[in-house]
Design a protein around this motif. Structure first.
Motif, mmCIF file in Angstrom:
data_model
loop_
_atom_site.group_PDB
_atom_site.id
_atom_site.type_symbol
_atom_site.label_atom_id
_atom_site.label_comp_id
_atom_site.label_asym_id
_atom_site.label_seq_id
_atom_site.Cartn_x
_atom_site.Cartn_y
_atom_site.Cartn_z
ATOM 1 N N LEU A 232 6.768 14.198 -4.772
ATOM 2 C CA LEU A 232 5.524 13.709 -4.176
ATOM 3 C C LEU A 232 5.504 12.189 -4.224
ATOM 4 C CD1 LEU A 232 3.032 16.157 -5.899
ATOM 5 C CD2 LEU A 232 3.419 16.039 -3.453
ATOM 6 N N LYS A 233 5.083 11.600 -3.148
ATOM 7 C CA LYS A 233 4.951 10.143 -3.094
ATOM 8 C C LYS A 233 3.657 9.797 -2.375
ATOM 9 C CE LYS A 233 7.267 5.999 -1.284
ATOM 10 N NZ LYS A 233 8.462 5.509 -0.546
ATOM 11 N N GLY A 234 2.858 8.940 -2.991
ATOM 12 C CA GLY A 234 1.605 8.527 -2.384
ATOM 13 C C GLY A 234 1.414 7.037 -2.479
ATOM 14 N N THR A 235 0.892 6.445 -1.426
ATOM 15 C CA THR A 235 0.560 5.022 -1.436
ATOM 16 C C THR A 235 -0.897 4.855 -1.042
ATOM 17 O OG1 THR A 235 1.294 4.765 0.872
ATOM 18 C CG2 THR A 235 2.902 4.322 -0.866
ATOM 19 N N PHE A 236 -1.512 3.788 -1.551
ATOM 20 C CA PHE A 236 -2.938 3.555 -1.278
ATOM 21 C C PHE A 236 -3.187 2.055 -1.268
ATOM 22 C CE2 PHE A 236 -7.285 2.772 -2.687
ATOM 23 C CZ PHE A 236 -8.003 3.558 -1.793
ATOM 24 N N LYS A 237 -4.043 1.629 -0.335
ATOM 25 C CA LYS A 237 -4.403 0.213 -0.253
ATOM 26 C C LYS A 237 -5.877 0.077 0.105
ATOM 27 C CE LYS A 237 -1.711 -2.698 1.973
ATOM 28 N NZ LYS A 237 -1.081 -3.459 3.086
ATOM 29 N N ALA A 238 -6.618 -0.682 -0.706
ATOM 30 C CA ALA A 238 -8.007 -1.012 -0.400
ATOM 31 C C ALA A 238 -8.012 -2.341 0.335
ATOM 32 C CB ALA A 238 -8.840 -1.087 -1.675
ATOM 33 N N GLU A 239 -8.239 -2.301 1.645
ATOM 34 C CA GLU A 239 -8.151 -3.506 2.447
ATOM 35 C C GLU A 239 -9.425 -4.339 2.393
ATOM 36 O OE1 GLU A 239 -7.087 -2.277 6.335
ATOM 37 O OE2 GLU A 239 -5.221 -1.295 5.708
ATOM 38 N N LYS A 240 -10.564 -3.659 2.221
ATOM 39 C CA LYS A 240 -11.838 -4.374 2.204
ATOM 40 C C LYS A 240 -12.773 -3.682 1.228
ATOM 41 C CE LYS A 240 -15.511 -5.981 5.332
ATOM 42 N NZ LYS A 240 -16.042 -5.913 6.718
ATOM 43 N N ARG B 56 -7.487 -7.641 -11.634
ATOM 44 C CA ARG B 56 -7.739 -6.430 -10.852
ATOM 45 C C ARG B 56 -8.443 -6.755 -9.544
ATOM 46 N NH1 ARG B 56 -8.944 -1.240 -14.788
ATOM 47 N NH2 ARG B 56 -7.030 -1.435 -16.009
ATOM 48 N N ARG B 57 -9.313 -7.776 -9.552
ATOM 49 C CA ARG B 57 -9.937 -8.177 -8.294
ATOM 50 C C ARG B 57 -8.887 -8.657 -7.294
ATOM 51 N NH1 ARG B 57 -14.014 -10.644 -11.511
ATOM 52 N NH2 ARG B 57 -13.087 -12.685 -11.123
ATOM 53 N N ASN B 58 -7.844 -9.295 -7.813
ATOM 54 C CA ASN B 58 -6.790 -9.809 -6.943
ATOM 55 C C ASN B 58 -5.933 -8.692 -6.346
ATOM 56 O OD1 ASN B 58 -7.616 -12.429 -7.438
ATOM 57 N ND2 ASN B 58 -6.189 -12.722 -9.145
ATOM 58 N N LEU B 59 -6.099 -7.445 -6.848
ATOM 59 C CA LEU B 59 -5.301 -6.339 -6.340
ATOM 60 C C LEU B 59 -5.852 -5.780 -5.031
ATOM 61 C CD1 LEU B 59 -4.521 -4.397 -9.639
ATOM 62 C CD2 LEU B 59 -3.019 -5.910 -8.345
ATOM 63 N N ILE B 60 -7.060 -6.214 -4.645
ATOM 64 C CA ILE B 60 -7.612 -5.777 -3.361
ATOM 65 C C ILE B 60 -6.728 -6.290 -2.239
ATOM 66 C CG2 ILE B 60 -9.605 -5.952 -1.819
ATOM 67 C CD1 ILE B 60 -11.334 -6.262 -4.344
ATOM 68 N N GLY B 61 -6.335 -5.393 -1.335
ATOM 69 C CA GLY B 61 -5.414 -5.757 -0.275
ATOM 70 C C GLY B 61 -3.963 -5.540 -0.635
ATOM 71 N N PHE C 63 -10.383 5.463 5.127
ATOM 72 C CA PHE C 63 -11.803 5.352 4.790
ATOM 73 C C PHE C 63 -12.350 4.082 5.426
ATOM 74 C CE2 PHE C 63 -9.705 7.518 1.314
ATOM 75 C CZ PHE C 63 -10.526 8.600 1.049
ATOM 76 N N ASP C 64 -13.491 4.194 6.068
ATOM 77 C CA ASP C 64 -14.206 3.043 6.599
ATOM 78 C C ASP C 64 -15.690 3.345 6.464
ATOM 79 O OD1 ASP C 64 -15.007 0.746 7.797
ATOM 80 O OD2 ASP C 64 -13.921 1.047 9.683
ATOM 81 N N ILE C 65 -16.201 3.134 5.240
ATOM 82 C CA ILE C 65 -17.553 3.572 4.888
ATOM 83 C C ILE C 65 -18.303 2.433 4.219
ATOM 84 C CG2 ILE C 65 -18.924 5.278 3.621
ATOM 85 C CD1 ILE C 65 -16.454 7.059 3.542
ATOM 86 N N MET C 66 -19.448 2.057 4.763
ATOM 87 C CA MET C 66 -20.378 1.119 4.139
ATOM 88 C C MET C 66 -19.667 -0.138 3.621
ATOM 89 S SD MET C 66 -22.829 3.822 2.095
ATOM 90 C CE MET C 66 -23.980 2.515 1.605
ATOM 91 N N GLY C 67 -18.850 -0.718 4.478
ATOM 92 C CA GLY C 67 -18.191 -1.962 4.107
ATOM 93 C C GLY C 67 -16.901 -1.802 3.340
ATOM 94 N N MET C 68 -16.531 -0.575 3.003
ATOM 95 C CA MET C 68 -15.257 -0.341 2.316
ATOM 96 C C MET C 68 -14.250 0.204 3.320
ATOM 97 S SD MET C 68 -14.241 2.029 -0.961
ATOM 98 C CE MET C 68 -14.571 0.746 -2.148
ATOM 99 N N LYS C 69 -13.088 -0.422 3.343
ATOM 100 C CA LYS C 69 -12.017 0.018 4.227
ATOM 101 C C LYS C 69 -10.760 0.202 3.404
ATOM 102 C CE LYS C 69 -9.898 -1.007 8.705
ATOM 103 N NZ LYS C 69 -9.819 -1.968 9.834
ATOM 104 N N ALA C 70 -10.196 1.401 3.465
ATOM 105 C CA ALA C 70 -9.010 1.702 2.670
ATOM 106 C C ALA C 70 -8.195 2.766 3.381
ATOM 107 C CB ALA C 70 -9.399 2.169 1.263
#
Length: 874
Positions: A141-149, A163-168, A317-324
């Motif tokens: 199993l391999k999974g990747t995830f990125k919180a863009e906004k 940890r704040r710098n990990l956004i994006g 995800f694109d919900i209430m200002g969060m995009k990931a």
């Protein structure tokens, strides 16, 4: 000693040294990579997922193999290859498929050929669901995830700058797993290796990625009910192509929901003719800012048995200002596959395999089972099934192949997960596997951002290891401060806690009797063995107009969690609505009073002590008994403040000209509620009722004992209620409620003793629109005689406005309402329409009638907060 160490080391290294690495690249005829293609090795029953560059890798032994390379939109290619001792680099070229659809003439008024195919698929889905009895599998199993906004408010909650710098930035998790499956739904997972760049404390449960592998497209509750009986009411199908592949005729079918909104999927299904198995699935789900794209590739692991070999799932995800966004891949290697040998007819083939259970003499079956089996064979031999026949065949097939364990669960009222029971263990060495291990076992090569993610993780670990941890005292102080200010639950011990309402609930409302109510409620609780618990919750609220404090104390002992046994004690003095919880809600009355001087709620003061006990006598049968003692007295308005300077009405309810005299009430109430076949689940050792297809019947009796006479309340009353929520379609349901009662005697009654009806006189209400009146004035219809009320609400995702195409993208449903109240000398009826988010919030317009004579029209906004917060003294 040294010799034994060498022998042990040699034994451990031998398998690794004997294994070869197969690398491969899948390209098109122009040499361009075919991203996310599948390469299946027949001899190993191993499915490999290629990455965006068309590359894959696997550990194999020396030998000759047959591989199948495939990707949607390309012709499947079979290659034979030999893996030598030094490994092999394989190059596979795929030719783009030209979809030259066989001529299909669809006469106007005639259905698309896809419907005939889908009827067979749905009819045989239970067979595919239960045909595999057991298997073992090695799963990568391999999974990747990125919180863009990320919204600024959430960023503020992240204290660590690193940890704040990990956004994006990209996060990665990969694992090597051993899976053991046993029918009907038991999975045993052993995590052999796991590696993750997700920050410590945020890692996923080991079982969560396994949900990708355990999802079954043939289960009616998955993939939007695509292969469930009844799916033709929600989906449209179109045959786009039919082609030959590995000796099978395969149909490519376009799936499209009839409506845009709802838990439905869209995309393509590739169906194998005769076996009616899924060959490929390319499906998408999109709702409320969440998008999921599934790509599943199935391969024939045994004759007539197609199992998913690779999984490619994208999530956005694109919900209430969060995009990931995230991407999950899985490659599966099967072994030890055992299938069910019972008699299972297949359409167009009456000579299907029979084995031990199947070959059983018809004499071992009951007469009913013999008739069902004969009907199943009859339907299976038909070349063309009607929709009704397909649904019936699916039900008969389910009865024929369903394991006894599943039948027993369905007979039981306890709901347990039918999708899968996952037992997960982790090898002690799993998180310690080094880069050499992963270089050998990783099926997908690491790329740029993934390599950078591992580098960041290693850097963060070095940095965090050099920092001194926060002091325990500082951490405790911040926790306590957050709990007090924000109303969080604070664990003060292993089984004890404190919970504050917090700053948001210091203001508990405004009315012209009390003024502003300012205070706080604190709850302290502890747990005992056997999932029992005790909580005590004192509350103090100062009233700025009366200049007095209302003080209450509530105590609850949960003594029998599997029977919902709960003993409650409550005492104090409080301002209370004459209609109890049936009148105008606190927020509605506060808004009306503060802004418009509209005080539709009327209050009296009570000093009280109440005792109550609730227990399940049997499953679905509830006994609720309560005793209360109250001292009541009338209250007057003590302020007239409102923003716009209006003049409030007096605190006298409709029809009351004189003040209510001081009196006492000794009241006993007994309620018996029964719901046949009431299903329940168990969570943390507690029984929680879920749903039933039967109506709920409630019988109640109440009596006020006059005692030493005087002005004490004295009455006897009884009432009965029946209500039910009936699902009438894929996205429709009908709710009804009937309630009737009478006062057997009313020697001495006061307005708080009367029967009050749920009303929402204000433009804003906190009650459900399904069973409350909108145009009924508070208190006016309260009675100490007899009554009958009826409520009905038909709710649909697509009724009127939602038929408009652009409205179908919104998570809204519509409802038609009809309700009536009959009293000895009058009656009141309402009819209306509402639209909203289920019971979370609705907007409605209603017309009121006296008998058949039109009376008035009203508009309301309903947010039934009582569903989400505890009920207070308002």
């Amino acid at each position: 000693m040294r010799l034994s160490v060498l022998i042990l080391t040699g034994a451990l290294l031998a398998p690794a040294l004997s294994a070869q690495i197969l690398t491969g690249r899948i390209v098109d005829v122009k040499g361009r990579p075919v991203p996310n293609a599948t390469f299946y090795i027949r001899e190993l029953t191993l499915g490999l997922m290629a990455d965006e560059r068309g590359e894959f890798r696997a550990k194999t032994d020396e030998g000759e193999y047959t591989g199948e390379a495939s990707s949607l939109g390309y012709e499947r290619k079979t290659v034979t290859f030999t893996v030598p001792a030094e490994g092999l680099a394989l190059h596979v070229e795929l030719r783009e498929k030209t979809y030259a659809m066989r001529e299909v003439v669809v006469t106007p008024g005639k259905e698309d050929p896809a419907y005939r195919i889908m009827r067979n698929v749905i009819a045989h889905a239970p067979r595919h669901l239960h045909q595999v009895q057991s298997y073992s599998a090695d799963v990568y199993l391999k999974g990747t995830f990125k919180a863009e906004k990320v919204p600024a408010l959430i960023k503020m909650q992240i204290k660590e700058k690193d940890r704040r710098n990990l956004i994006g930035k990209l996060f990665l998790i990969e694992s090597q797993n051993e899976i053991r499956y046993r029918a009907p739904d038991r999975y045993e997972q052993r995590v052999v290796a796991i590696s993750s760049t997700i920050p410590d404390g945020l890692n996923l449960d080991d079982r969560l990625p396994l949900g990708i592998v355990t999802s079954n497209i043939y289960r009616p509750s998955t993939f939007g009910g695509l292969l469930a009986p009844g799916s033709f009411a929600a989906y449209k199908f179109r045959l786009e192509d039919s082609y030959d592949e590995d000796g099978h005729a395969v149909h490519r079918i376009r799936v499209q929901p009839k409506k845009r909104n709802g838990p439905f999927v869209s995309g393509l299904l590739h169906i194998v003719d005769d076996t009616w198995s899924v060959r490929h699935a390319d499906l998408s789900y999109s709702q409320a800012g969440v998008t999921i794209h599934f790509k599943l590739s199935y391969h024939e692991t045994n004759p007539g048995v197609f199992l998913p070999a690779t999984f490619d799932i994208a999530v956005g995800f694109d919900i209430m200002g969060m995009k990931a966004g995230g991407q999950f891949y899985a490659s599966t290697k099967y072994s030890g596959i055992e299938t069910d040998g019972r008699y299972i007819p297949s359409a167009g083939d009456s000579t299907t395999v029979t084995a031990t259970a199947a070959a059983a003499s018809p004499k071992t079956l009951t007469r009913k089972q013999q008739k069902e089996r004969a009907r199943l064979e009859e339907l299976a031999d038909k070349d063309r099934l009607t929709t009704r026949e397909a649904y019936r065949m699916a039900r008969l097939m389910e009865k024929a192949v369903e394991p006894e364990e599943v039948r027993a669960r369905k007979r039981s009222l306890e709901l347990r997960p039918l999708d899968s029971i996952i037992i997960s263990t982790r090898d002690s060495l799993a998180p310690l596997r080094d880069s050499a291990y992963w270089a050998e076992h990783r099926n997908l090569p690491l790329r740029g951002e993934e390599l950078q993610s591992y580098a960041r993780r290693d850097s963060l670990r070095k940095t965090s290891g050099a920092q001194k941890p926060d002091s325990l005292n500082d951490r405790s102080a911040s926790t306590w401060l957050a709990g007090v200010l924000l109303g969080e639950k604070i664990n003060t011990g292993r089984k004890t806690y404190l919970k504050f309402d917090g700053l948001p609930f210091i203001l508990q409302g405004y009315n012209f009797v009390d003024g502003f109510r300012l205070g706080q409620r604190v709850e302290a609780g502890t747990g005992f063995d056997g999932n029992r618990s005790l909580s005590i919750a004192p509350a103090v609220y100062y009233t700025t107009a009366r200049r007095e404090a209302d003080v209450t104390v509530d105590g609850t002992l949960a003594y029998a969690p599997m029977r919902n046994g709960r003993f409650a004690v409550s005492a104090g003095n409080a301002t209370t609505d004459f209609a109890g919880t049936n009148g105008t809600g606190c927020i509605g009355n506060t808004l009306g009073s503060v802004f418009f001087a509209l005080n539709t709620a009327k209050f009296y003061q009570r000093r009280y002590l109440s005792l109550g006990n609730r227990i399940d006598i049997a499953s679905g049968l509830i006994l609720d008994a309560n005793f209360s003692f109250e001292k009541r007295n009338d209250l007057e308005n003590n302020t007239s403040y409102s923003f716009f300077g209006g003049r409030p009405a007096s605190n006298r309810p409709h029809g009351q000209t004189d003040a209510m005299p001081r009196h006492r009430a000794f009241t006993v109430e007994i309620m018996l509620e029964y719901t046949p076949r009431h299903y329940f689940s168990v969570w943390k050792g507690k029984k929680i009722y879920r749903h039933s297809a039967c109506p709920t019947i409630r019988l109640g009796y109440g009596e006020a004992i006059r005692g030493d006479g005087g002005n004490n309340s004295s009455f006897r009353k009884t009432e009965a209620t029946i209500f039910q929520n009936i699902r009438t379609g894929f996205a429709d349901h009908l709710f009804y409620e009937l309630n009737a009662g009478l006062f057997l005697s009313a020697r001495q009654t006061y307005l708080p003793d009367y029967k009050h009806f749920r009303t929402t006189e204000m433009f804003f209400g906190e009650k459900s629109l399904s069973n409350s009146f909108i145009l009924l004035e508070n208190y006016r219809y309260a009675t100490n005689n007899k009554w009958l009320q009826a409520h009905a609400a038909y709710t649909s995702d697509y009724l009127l406005i939602k038929q408009i195409p652009f409205m179908q993208g919104y998570l809204l449903n519509e409802a038609l309402h009809l309700r009536a109240l009959w009293l000895p000398h009058t009656n009141h009826c309402e009819a209306g329409y509402s639209i909203g988010l289920g019971e979370l919030g609705r907007i409605g317009v209603f017309a009121g009638f006296d008998g058949l004579k039109y009376k008035n029209t009203g508009f309301t906004v309903s947010i039934p907060l009582s569903n989400f917060r505890r009920q207070g003294s308002f």
